[in-house]
Scaffold this motif. Structure first.
Motif, mmCIF file in Angstrom:
data_model
loop_
_atom_site.group_PDB
_atom_site.id
_atom_site.type_symbol
_atom_site.label_atom_id
_atom_site.label_comp_id
_atom_site.label_asym_id
_atom_site.label_seq_id
_atom_site.Cartn_x
_atom_site.Cartn_y
_atom_site.Cartn_z
ATOM 1 N N GLN A 174 34.015 20.566 14.370
ATOM 2 C CA GLN A 174 32.557 20.677 14.372
ATOM 3 C C GLN A 174 32.118 22.069 13.907
ATOM 4 O O GLN A 174 31.144 22.202 13.156
ATOM 5 C CB GLN A 174 32.007 20.414 15.780
ATOM 6 N N TRP B 242 39.613 15.244 12.157
ATOM 7 C CA TRP B 242 38.506 14.800 12.992
ATOM 8 C C TRP B 242 38.909 13.681 13.951
ATOM 9 O O TRP B 242 38.339 13.554 15.047
ATOM 10 C CB TRP B 242 37.319 14.354 12.130
ATOM 11 N N SER C 236 26.151 11.624 17.759
ATOM 12 C CA SER C 236 26.476 12.660 16.770
ATOM 13 C C SER C 236 27.917 12.517 16.284
ATOM 14 O O SER C 236 28.217 12.765 15.106
ATOM 15 C CB SER C 236 26.252 14.059 17.367
ATOM 16 N N PHE C 237 28.823 12.080 17.172
ATOM 17 C CA PHE C 237 30.213 11.901 16.763
ATOM 18 C C PHE C 237 30.397 10.640 15.921
ATOM 19 O O PHE C 237 31.230 10.601 15.016
ATOM 20 C CB PHE C 237 31.130 11.873 17.988
ATOM 21 N N GLN D 126 29.362 11.513 12.559
ATOM 22 C CA GLN D 126 30.427 12.248 11.880
ATOM 23 C C GLN D 126 31.416 11.304 11.220
ATOM 24 O O GLN D 126 31.759 11.466 10.038
ATOM 25 C CB GLN D 126 31.165 13.131 12.893
ATOM 26 N N ASN E 277 26.219 17.129 13.269
ATOM 27 C CA ASN E 277 27.230 16.933 14.305
ATOM 28 C C ASN E 277 27.877 18.254 14.703
ATOM 29 O O ASN E 277 28.166 18.489 15.881
ATOM 30 C CB ASN E 277 28.299 15.958 13.822
ATOM 31 N N GLY F 175 26.874 18.473 18.524
ATOM 32 C CA GLY F 175 28.018 18.129 19.365
ATOM 33 C C GLY F 175 28.437 19.234 20.322
ATOM 34 O O GLY F 175 28.409 19.048 21.550
#
Length: 380
Positions: free
Chosen positions: A28, A55, A94-95, A98, A124, A128
């Motif tokens: 992030q 990720w 938000s993830f 991503q 993100n 995050g």
């Protein structure tokens, strides 16, 4: 393995997963600087493909962290994840954003454009760490919930825990100290992100810009983190009476915890030294590119010490500001002894899982990413 030992053991494992998650948020941190580190489309693809290799580690650790909490301390899971759901939904969204951004930014038929998905990655990278930091800060400052275990016998509404207001977790962001810790985690992720890019991307221009960003992120992080740490050590903490389980306020509770559990204080100091060593060595030596490792190990040790401190030594790890006696401890919120014992045997497989992750990481990073790499069919 007594019930008390199992409670402490599982809090340690949950804390370790949380510490690893903070380290892995270098993904992030690097993504939040896509446009400041990459001035051309090619340079931005280098950064994205570098973090794109890792990720999944971050996302999987986040899910495992939540799963471990659910299995070992289900009352926390139902109270926080169920009550403060707006806060956790924003984090999870938000993830998810991503994951979608990595996979679809260069797909045929992307009518939103590549830059739109790159800005989603930036979002993100900011949201995050900031929201996760704010959520973790409530372990020290408390949240607004009420526990009513008697409701479990109520046929019409067997709800044990409920949020005491309609914000459902967003009120955590109104506490300035939660925001201070949230921004500290955000700048820490940027530090880790710059160190990772310096180590992983074989491009002198990007490495030069990353070193400049490292200085600014380090200064902001140290100011915010030290302010939060000093205030936390000196403020009243949420203590638990050993015999009765009554929650009460104890002056300088967290400082007393570190003094009582001196090994955690040693762990914290070693972690801080390693973090500073990796940062300073990277800034001073232009040839040094391995700062992510001492700093990363230092981050894991520091966060581990802080999280263990907030749960052990008769401390409420999730205090309630609405009703002090509703505060959660490792004793009143854990699973049954049978469940914890069974999972403890399963947890013996963890070293093998870590060994596989280390091997996979090594295999992925045997070759530093460069401009030739992003020309392949498997590039993001």
């Amino acid at each position: 393995m007594t019930y008390d030992f199992l409670q402490h053991y599982w809090w340690f494992l949950v804390s370790l997963l949380g510490a690893l998650l903070v380290f892995l948020m270098f993904v992030q941190g690097a993504n939040s600087m896509i446009f400041s580190l990459g001035h051309t489309a090619e340079e931005r693809r280098l950064i994205i493909n570098s973090t794109g290799r890792k990720w999944e580690f971050t996302f999987t650790t986040l899910v495992t962290f939540g799963g471990a909490f659910f299995a070992s301390f289900p009352l926390f899971y139902s109270t926080s994840f169920g009550g403060a759901y707006w806060l956790w939904m924003l984090i999870l969204f938000s993830f998810v954003l991503q994951a979608v951004s990595y996979e679809f930014q260069n797909k045929l038929g992307n009518f939103l454009g590549v830059r739109t998905f790159q800005w989603f990655l930036v979002a993100n990278g900011i949201v995050g760490p900031l929201l996760l930091g704010g959520a973790v800060a409530t372990f020290f400052d408390g949240s607004n919930f009420i526990i009513s275990k008697d409701n479990f016998m109520e046929n019409m509404q067997p709800i044990i825990s409920r949020w005491a207001n309609a914000s459902h977790g967003l009120d955590a962001l109104l506490d300035p100290w939660n925001l201070i810790f949230g921004f500290a985690v955000f700048f820490l992720s940027r530090i880790l992100g710059t160190l990772y890019i310096i180590n992983n991307v074989n491009d002198n221009a990007i490495r030069s810009r990353a070193r400049i960003r490292l200085v600014g992120a380090t200064g902001a992080f140290l100011i915010l983190f030290l302010a939060f740490l000093v205030r936390t050590l000196l403020k009243q903490g949420f203590a638990v009476a050993h015999d009765t389980g009554i929650i009460y306020m104890e002056p300088m509770k967290y400082l007393n915890n570190f003094i009582s559990m001196w090994y955690l204080l040693v762990l914290l100091l070693i972690g801080v030294v390693l973090v500073l060593y990796g940062i300073i060595h990277t800034i001073v030596s232009k040839c040094y590119i391995r700062g992510i490792w001492p700093t990363g190990i230092g981050v894991v040790l520091t966060v581990l010490a802080l999280l263990v401190c907030v749960g052990w030594n008769n401390t409420s790890y999730y205090p309630s500001t609405a009703d002090l006696q509703s505060s959660l401890t490792i004793a009143n919120s854990c699973s049954s002894e049978f469940t914890l014992r069974t999972m403890a045997w399963v947890s013996l497989l963890i070293p093998f899982v870590l060994a596989y992750i280390a091997y996979a990481w090594y295999s992925i990073d045997k070759k530093k990413i460069d401009k030739d790499e992003i020309l392949s069919d498997h590039a993001y």
